[in-house]
Design a protein around this motif. Structure first.
Motif, PDB file in Angstrom:
ATOM      1  N   THR A  91       0.845  -1.207   0.000  1.00 53.00           N
ATOM      2  CA  THR A  91       0.000   0.000   0.000  1.00 53.00           C
ATOM      3  C   THR A  91       0.875   1.249   0.000  1.00 53.00           C
ATOM      4  N   VAL A  92       1.950   1.211   0.783  1.00 51.01           N
ATOM      5  CA  VAL A  92       2.843   2.383   0.809  1.00 51.01           C
ATOM      6  C   VAL A  92       3.439   2.619  -0.583  1.00 51.01           C
ATOM      7  N   GLN A  93       3.762   1.550  -1.278  1.00 47.98           N
ATOM      8  CA  GLN A  93       4.268   1.717  -2.648  1.00 47.98           C
ATOM      9  C   GLN A  93       3.244   2.426  -3.534  1.00 47.98           C
ATOM     10  N   CYS A  94       1.967   2.081  -3.344  1.00 43.63           N
ATOM     11  CA  CYS A  94       0.902   2.765  -4.115  1.00 43.63           C
ATOM     12  C   CYS A  94       0.842   4.244  -3.752  1.00 43.63           C
ATOM     13  N   ILE A  95       1.097   4.545  -2.462  1.00 42.23           N
ATOM     14  CA  ILE A  95       1.055   5.933  -1.990  1.00 42.23           C
ATOM     15  C   ILE A  95       2.232   6.734  -2.568  1.00 42.23           C
ATOM     16  N   ILE A  96       3.390   6.081  -2.675  1.00 46.63           N
ATOM     17  CA  ILE A  96       4.589   6.782  -3.144  1.00 46.63           C
ATOM     18  C   ILE A  96       4.603   6.909  -4.670  1.00 46.63           C
ATOM     19  N   SER A  97       4.303   5.807  -5.352  1.00 46.18           N
ATOM     20  CA  SER A  97       4.493   5.851  -6.805  1.00 46.18           C
ATOM     21  C   SER A  97       3.384   5.164  -7.602  1.00 46.18           C
ATOM     22  N   GLY A  98       2.312   4.784  -6.952  1.00 42.85           N
ATOM     23  CA  GLY A  98       1.262   4.060  -7.668  1.00 42.85           C
ATOM     24  C   GLY A  98      -0.046   4.824  -7.770  1.00 42.85           C
ATOM     25  N   HIS A 102      -1.606  10.595  -6.070  1.00 38.91           N
ATOM     26  CA  HIS A 102      -2.201  11.936  -6.200  1.00 38.91           C
ATOM     27  C   HIS A 102      -3.083  12.299  -4.993  1.00 38.91           C
ATOM     28  N   PHE A 103      -3.328  11.337  -4.089  1.00 40.96           N
ATOM     29  CA  PHE A 103      -4.103  11.640  -2.870  1.00 40.96           C
ATOM     30  C   PHE A 103      -3.212  12.213  -1.760  1.00 40.96           C
ATOM     31  N   PHE A 104      -1.885  12.098  -1.910  1.00 39.39           N
ATOM     32  CA  PHE A 104      -0.981  12.419  -0.793  1.00 39.39           C
ATOM     33  C   PHE A 104       0.062  13.448  -1.205  1.00 39.39           C
ATOM     34  N   ASP A 105       0.334  14.393  -0.282  1.00 39.61           N
ATOM     35  CA  ASP A 105       1.360  15.388  -0.599  1.00 39.61           C
ATOM     36  C   ASP A 105       2.756  14.826  -0.289  1.00 39.61           C
ATOM     37  N   LYS A 106       3.783  15.629  -0.574  1.00 33.67           N
ATOM     38  CA  LYS A 106       5.162  15.124  -0.457  1.00 33.67           C
ATOM     39  C   LYS A 106       5.530  14.746   0.982  1.00 33.67           C
ATOM     40  N   ILE A 164      -7.321   1.669  -3.941  1.00 32.87           N
ATOM     41  CA  ILE A 164      -8.210   2.003  -2.826  1.00 32.87           C
ATOM     42  C   ILE A 164      -8.447   0.775  -1.942  1.00 32.87           C
ATOM     43  N   THR A 165      -8.605  -0.387  -2.587  1.00 32.20           N
ATOM     44  CA  THR A 165      -8.819  -1.614  -1.808  1.00 32.20           C
ATOM     45  C   THR A 165      -7.599  -1.881  -0.934  1.00 32.20           C
ATOM     46  N   ARG A 166      -6.426  -1.723  -1.525  1.00 37.19           N
ATOM     47  CA  ARG A 166      -5.186  -1.895  -0.742  1.00 37.19           C
ATOM     48  C   ARG A 166      -5.172  -0.938   0.452  1.00 37.19           C
ATOM     49  N   PHE A 167      -5.553   0.309   0.199  1.00 40.69           N
ATOM     50  CA  PHE A 167      -5.521   1.302   1.275  1.00 40.69           C
ATOM     51  C   PHE A 167      -6.457   0.895   2.414  1.00 40.69           C
ATOM     52  N   CYS A 168      -7.662   0.445   2.056  1.00 36.53           N
ATOM     53  CA  CYS A 168      -8.633   0.046   3.088  1.00 36.53           C
ATOM     54  C   CYS A 168      -8.123  -1.149   3.891  1.00 36.53           C
ATOM     55  N   SER A 218      -6.874  12.633   2.811  1.00 35.66           N
ATOM     56  CA  SER A 218      -7.094  12.226   1.429  1.00 35.66           C
ATOM     57  C   SER A 218      -8.574  12.171   1.092  1.00 35.66           C
ATOM     58  N   GLY A 219      -9.394  12.024   2.128  1.00 36.86           N
ATOM     59  CA  GLY A 219     -10.836  11.948   1.896  1.00 36.86           C
ATOM     60  C   GLY A 219     -11.263  10.659   1.242  1.00 36.86           C
ATOM     61  N   ILE A 220     -10.400   9.610   1.297  1.00 34.83           N
ATOM     62  CA  ILE A 220     -10.763   8.385   0.589  1.00 34.83           C
ATOM     63  C   ILE A 220     -11.345   7.318   1.507  1.00 34.83           C
ATOM     64  N   SER A 221     -11.410   7.596   2.805  1.00 38.69           N
ATOM     65  CA  SER A 221     -11.828   6.509   3.683  1.00 38.69           C
ATOM     66  C   SER A 221     -13.309   6.139   3.546  1.00 38.69           C
ATOM     67  N   TYR A 222     -14.191   7.077   3.851  1.00 38.60           N
ATOM     68  CA  TYR A 222     -15.612   6.738   3.854  1.00 38.60           C
ATOM     69  C   TYR A 222     -16.129   6.385   2.457  1.00 38.60           C
ATOM     70  N   GLN A 223     -15.842   7.296   1.504  1.00 36.67           N
ATOM     71  CA  GLN A 223     -16.359   7.083   0.166  1.00 36.67           C
ATOM     72  C   GLN A 223     -15.883   5.757  -0.413  1.00 36.67           C
ATOM     73  N   SER A 224     -14.590   5.490  -0.221  1.00 39.93           N
ATOM     74  CA  SER A 224     -14.028   4.298  -0.836  1.00 39.93           C
ATOM     75  C   SER A 224     -14.500   3.025  -0.161  1.00 39.93           C
ATOM     76  N   LEU A 225     -14.564   3.078   1.153  1.00 38.04           N
ATOM     77  CA  LEU A 225     -15.060   1.896   1.863  1.00 38.04           C
ATOM     78  C   LEU A 225     -16.468   1.556   1.404  1.00 38.04           C
TER      79      LEU A 225
END
Ligand SMILES: [Fe+2]
Ligand SMILES: [Fe+2]
Length: 229
Positions: A91-98, A102-106, A164-168, A218-225
């Motif tokens: 999941t961290v790989q998705c956050i860094i380069s996957g 675009h949901f996360f700042d530097k 998103i599934t990975r993040f959840c 990121s605002g992805i928790s509720y909507q994505s779940l």
């Protein structure tokens, strides 16, 4: 959406001197004396497993009970190793380069890399704890059913929702493991096992805050779940 970056960044501000990998002695090796510990609950508390607390377990000899408790320990260690490497750090790989970048700042991405480092260290000491215990008690290693279910969940999710599934999965797993570690360290345990669990929990407290803040930002928790579950 207003960001709550202060808290997210604060928890990793002193990471270079306070994380387990940077600040804790590597005290996870078993001595000969450790392996003379014959009280089953010193290897894994029965209160944390319905199987160990089941009436049928009370019929077992103390020797068999000891092996059963040790088996629970290595199963939990193997689960931890696969969770850290296969789910959290993917999941961290998705956050860094996957898909999720675009949901996360530097700053969040750099903090996620610190979490990645922590998780790799947790996988290392979990594996190092499991191997000698499995060897000493002649225990067979089997895959964790919980990890298999998570793998299946990922396989069944649409390709477009993979990130998103990975993040959840990572978000929920991080919350669960913090609670499990907290429950485990409340009982007396064989010294290297206790050292390892305490050091793991030391990092997971920080991770729990990070997970909560980045999911909020990121605002992805509720909507994505709601789209996935
Ligand atoms: Fe961890
Ligand atoms: Fe973690």
């Amino acid at each position: 959406m207003e960001k709550i970056t202060t808290r997210s960044s604060t928890v990793f501000k002193s990471w270079h001197i306070t994380s387990a990998v940077r600040s804790r002695p590597y005290a996870y090796h078993f001595s000969v004396e450790d392996f003379t510990q014959s009280e089953p609950d010193l290897w894994f508390p029965r209160a944390l497993s319905p199987a160990l607390a089941h009436d049928s377990a009370k019929q077992l000899s103390k020797k068999d009970l000891l092996v059963l408790h040790a088996y629970h320990l290595i199963h939990f260690m193997d689960y931890t190793t696969r969770l850290e490497m296969g789910h959290i750090n993917e999941t961290v790989q998705c956050i860094i380069s996957g898909d999720l970048k675009h949901f996360f700042d530097k700053d969040e991405q750099l903090n996620a890399l610190k979490l990645y480092t922590d998780e790799a260290y947790h996988a290392l000491f979990s594996k190092e704890i499991a191997a000698p215990v499995a060897n000493h008690f002649c225990l067979e290693r089997i895959n964790s059913a919980r990890i298999n279910s998570l793998d299946q969940l990922l396989q069944n999710s649409p390709q477009s929702l993979n990130g998103i599934t990975r993040f959840c999965i990572a978000f929920v797993s991080e919350t669960i493991i913090t609670n499990e570690l907290y429950n485990l360290i409340r009982d007396s345990l064989v010294t290297p096992v206790a050292n390892m669990l305490i050091d793991h929990l030391h990092d997971e407290g920080r991770h729990a805050i990070f997970s909560q803040t980045v999911s909020h930002n990121s605002g992805i928790s509720y909507q994505s779940l709601r789209r996935i579950i």
